[in-house]
Design a protein around this motif. Sequence first.
Motif, PDB file in Angstrom:
ATOM      1  N   PHE A   1     -44.596   2.789 -60.248  1.00  0.00           N
ATOM      2  CA  PHE A   1     -43.249   3.352 -60.390  1.00  0.00           C
ATOM      3  C   PHE A   1     -43.298   4.886 -60.373  1.00  0.00           C
ATOM      4  CE2 PHE A   1     -40.105   5.126 -63.382  1.00  0.00           C
ATOM      5  CZ  PHE A   1     -38.911   4.671 -62.838  1.00  0.00           C
TER       6      PHE A   1
ATOM      7  N   ARG B   1     -34.762  -1.674 -55.476  1.00  0.00           N
ATOM      8  CA  ARG B   1     -35.374  -2.805 -56.192  1.00  0.00           C
ATOM      9  C   ARG B   1     -34.496  -4.049 -56.202  1.00  0.00           C
ATOM     10  NH1 ARG B   1     -40.064  -2.811 -59.175  1.00  0.00           N
ATOM     11  NH2 ARG B   1     -39.680  -4.609 -60.499  1.00  0.00           N
ATOM     12  N   TYR B   2     -33.165  -3.832 -56.134  1.00  0.00           N
ATOM     13  CA  TYR B   2     -32.326  -5.033 -56.143  1.00  0.00           C
ATOM     14  C   TYR B   2     -31.743  -5.377 -54.774  1.00  0.00           C
ATOM     15  CZ  TYR B   2     -28.160  -1.944 -57.003  1.00  0.00           C
ATOM     16  OH  TYR B   2     -27.183  -0.990 -56.928  1.00  0.00           O
TER      17      TYR B   2
ATOM     18  N   ASN C   1     -31.915 -12.335 -61.010  1.00  0.00           N
ATOM     19  CA  ASN C   1     -31.972 -12.161 -59.552  1.00  0.00           C
ATOM     20  C   ASN C   1     -30.659 -12.380 -58.832  1.00  0.00           C
ATOM     21  OD1 ASN C   1     -34.633 -11.416 -59.068  1.00  0.00           O
ATOM     22  ND2 ASN C   1     -35.292 -13.525 -59.505  1.00  0.00           N
TER      23      ASN C   1
ATOM     24  N   LEU D   1     -34.242   4.451 -56.035  1.00  0.00           N
ATOM     25  CA  LEU D   1     -35.371   3.548 -56.278  1.00  0.00           C
ATOM     26  C   LEU D   1     -34.898   2.239 -56.933  1.00  0.00           C
ATOM     27  CD1 LEU D   1     -38.623   5.025 -57.811  1.00  0.00           C
ATOM     28  CD2 LEU D   1     -37.855   2.772 -58.472  1.00  0.00           C
ATOM     29  N   VAL D   2     -34.004   2.398 -57.874  1.00  0.00           N
ATOM     30  CA  VAL D   2     -33.477   1.210 -58.565  1.00  0.00           C
ATOM     31  C   VAL D   2     -32.690   0.337 -57.578  1.00  0.00           C
ATOM     32  CG1 VAL D   2     -31.854   0.435 -60.357  1.00  0.00           C
ATOM     33  CG2 VAL D   2     -33.411   2.335 -60.825  1.00  0.00           C
TER      34      VAL D   2
ATOM     35  N   LEU E   1     -32.216  -5.423 -64.702  1.00  0.00           N
ATOM     36  CA  LEU E   1     -33.382  -5.717 -63.861  1.00  0.00           C
ATOM     37  C   LEU E   1     -34.633  -5.969 -64.705  1.00  0.00           C
ATOM     38  CD1 LEU E   1     -32.814  -3.025 -61.080  1.00  0.00           C
ATOM     39  CD2 LEU E   1     -32.675  -5.506 -60.773  1.00  0.00           C
TER      40      LEU E   1
ATOM     41  N   GLU F   1     -44.070   6.085 -56.938  1.00  0.00           N
ATOM     42  CA  GLU F   1     -42.956   5.896 -56.020  1.00  0.00           C
ATOM     43  C   GLU F   1     -41.878   6.950 -56.240  1.00  0.00           C
ATOM     44  OE1 GLU F   1     -41.410   1.849 -55.944  1.00  0.00           O
ATOM     45  OE2 GLU F   1     -39.825   2.528 -54.595  1.00  0.00           O
TER      46      GLU F   1
ATOM     47  N   LEU G   1     -42.335  -4.447 -63.702  1.00  0.00           N
ATOM     48  CA  LEU G   1     -42.490  -3.122 -63.097  1.00  0.00           C
ATOM     49  C   LEU G   1     -43.857  -2.566 -63.488  1.00  0.00           C
ATOM     50  CD1 LEU G   1     -40.919  -0.725 -61.682  1.00  0.00           C
ATOM     51  CD2 LEU G   1     -40.376   0.029 -63.985  1.00  0.00           C
TER      52      LEU G   1
END
Length: 806
Positions: free
Chosen positions: A8, A43-44, A222, A39-40, A83, A11, A3
């Motif tokens: 970050f 990310r995934y 992942n 946002l998190v 993450l 964003e 990150l």
Amino acid sequence: MALDKEIFKEELKQRLRENYAMELEDASEQEIFYTLGALVKARYSDAWRDTWKYYVDKNKKQVYYFSIEFLPGRMLKSNLLNLGILDTAREALTDLGIHLDDLAEVEKDMALGNGGLGRLASCFMDSIASGGFPGNGNGIRYDYGLFKQRFVDGYQVELPDEWLQSGNIWEVRRESKAVDVRVGGHVYLAETNDGKLKPVYENERVLRAVPYDTGMVGYENNVVNTLRLWAVEIPDSEEDKYQSIQGRRELEDLTAVLYPDDSNEQGRLIRLTQEYFFVSAGIQSIIRHYKKWFQKPISKLSEYVSIHINDTHPALCVPEMMRILIDEEELSWEQAWDITVKVMSYTNHTIMAEALEKWSIDLMQRTLPRMYQIMEEIDARYVQTMQELHPHDLVERTRIIRNGQVHMAHLSIIGSHSTNGVAKLHSDLLKSVVLHDFYIIYPDRFNNKTNGIAQRRWSQIVNEPMSNVLDETIGKTWRQDSGDLKLLRNYQSDQAVLEKLAEAKKINKQKLADYILGTTDIEVSADAIFDVQIKRLHAYKRQLLNLLHIIKLYQDLKENPSLEMQKRVFIFGAKAAPSYHYAKVIIKCINETANLINNDPDIKDRIKIVFLPNYNVSLAEKIIPAADVSEQISLASKEASGTSNMKLMLNGAITLATLDGANVEIRDAVGDDNIYIFGLTEKEVYEYYENQEYSAQRLYDENAVIRRVLNAFIDGTIPNIVYEGREIFDSLIKYNDEYFLLRDFDSYVEAQEEIDKAYGDQTFWQKMSLINIANAGRFSSDETVSRYAEDIWKIESKDSFVTEKG
Ligand code: H2P
């Protein structure tokens, strides 16, 4: 992907502007939390899509874990940790003048469970994803989670838990994947044109099941699996039937609350319908997914799908799978049965009668007529097959439908290929006593899977001070592989390390002391022993034994003010089921005793009692790192496993325990010198049951200490418990102390005295504490889940097949 802190920050600001038309400076904590959550999640999201596509592309067998409870607690920090961006996010937020820990407090606990059963399901979700296993959860999206607990005049008061009020940032509504579930009405079999028998439904109700999916993020790998929770809605086709608001409400109530009170007929009806609702919706969606993406014949289902029945609530998985395979996929009974048994597996979580679920035939027939027909057939065929192999009595005792009731545990065992208990002792008891009849019939189906805990959450996330000391001492590999905690054993005589661990504990204790002051106005000293009992309130878990000991100490101190003893803070956290009267009486008595002792000037801060209200996952996260003593004092044989025992051990608390559940394995791990064991063994408990020699009255008559303690409940020593005190007294004397508290009392007191002495020698204590941390690795749910994957579900981890194929 690492990150970038600056990106970050930008964003976060940008999303805040877009979503709330606000600058960071003007936004509330809640607005920032929701923005950060989004946002998190973003990310995934790619990994989430890639994960399920990967399983499909590679035709990977998947497990579906069906559970009526999930207790994930808060997810922000665990998602950040998994993450791999927790530290950077924390720093970035600090740059912006925001404390991550404060922000995390905004998140409402997702409390869709009562206790260990639901929390275990969530620990498993974490470990399944972290181990790279293809696995998903399936449950109910209750509008209200477990009630919020308040104390008013020492009594438990239940308030609704409106956890969804401000929205749930982690879930995704997937309307396009909704399915219909049919309940009620009548079903009869009619011949179709091609001569087959098909069920015809009459006057049934159709419920629309809408899934809400939450990503289960694996630890730095992942992998993002799915927890699918179902909510009820009214299908378009049925709109006309629900014109009144009341009618709509009744239907929507189906997924409104967790465990509706089942002491009345209406409640039981809702409960049974809930069970079928999430089972049917879940299985339909599995079959649809399988047919659409795997494009294999239905006869091969068991090669690609494994379904786990977590306790008996999802037992209808068995007849529902049969229904789909026979009625919809048109397989023969034999073929369908073969597939069903191969697909299903079952965990038993308790030997307490409350969990050996039974439903009256009448209710089952009225609520789920097709399910009942299928279960009748399963039952008849079972009897037919088994009576050739086993004595009549045995077959009668084990059949599914008997004495006017449908036995869900029997259904789960007969309809699956694996039945496991949750600790060695518990699994042994299942085989030798509780499910002995079934063990004779299906010896190969029984196995043990000792519970485990999501160790990253219960160490790294909740206990940073300790984690830092571990990093400095043994390096960071334990964060990935908790087995490496054992490296700490090399430092058991290293004074500097022991002191650092002690300092970390002190920081946690001070933090909890501040929280206690803030929430209860009770001032406690971080120098005292923090003695903790946290779990559902239940007679067999014996919070009352803890209270008896506290009263003894109080009486001793009153009699002899110069008595030497360590300062102690007794900390309780527990909810009583709303209809469980006796448990509520115990809460009232603990609270009134606390009032008495905490305000007695003779006692000052030598003993304090703190009953923290509203025990839940987040509160556990505050208490556990600060604990010195872990109370695991259930009557031997009654606690199937326990999991708070593992969390407390991992955080360096010393266990004070009976030889029950997983305590036995904790003792094996740390050795007799690093645990305090007391009380009857499970064998002795069973002997008492057999010879019926137990007399609580005799113990009361012969033991002056016990007498004095018990009299405190009825002679006015503890104020404001006129009725409750009498009830406790009677439960122990008149009704002969069902859980043998008085029998274990002396040995419990002795063990407590030893603890008092040991704490006086801090080096000695710290060494025990270190040994507990060092040996906690084996209780990781990563390990437990690997065992399930290998022995029961037969699924492979993504890592293993990635490397396999180079
Ligand atoms: C139960 C058992 C525990 C066990 C847990 C998970 C039902 O949890 O009693 O001994 O550890 O399941 O298997 P609880 O009592 O906390 O609700």
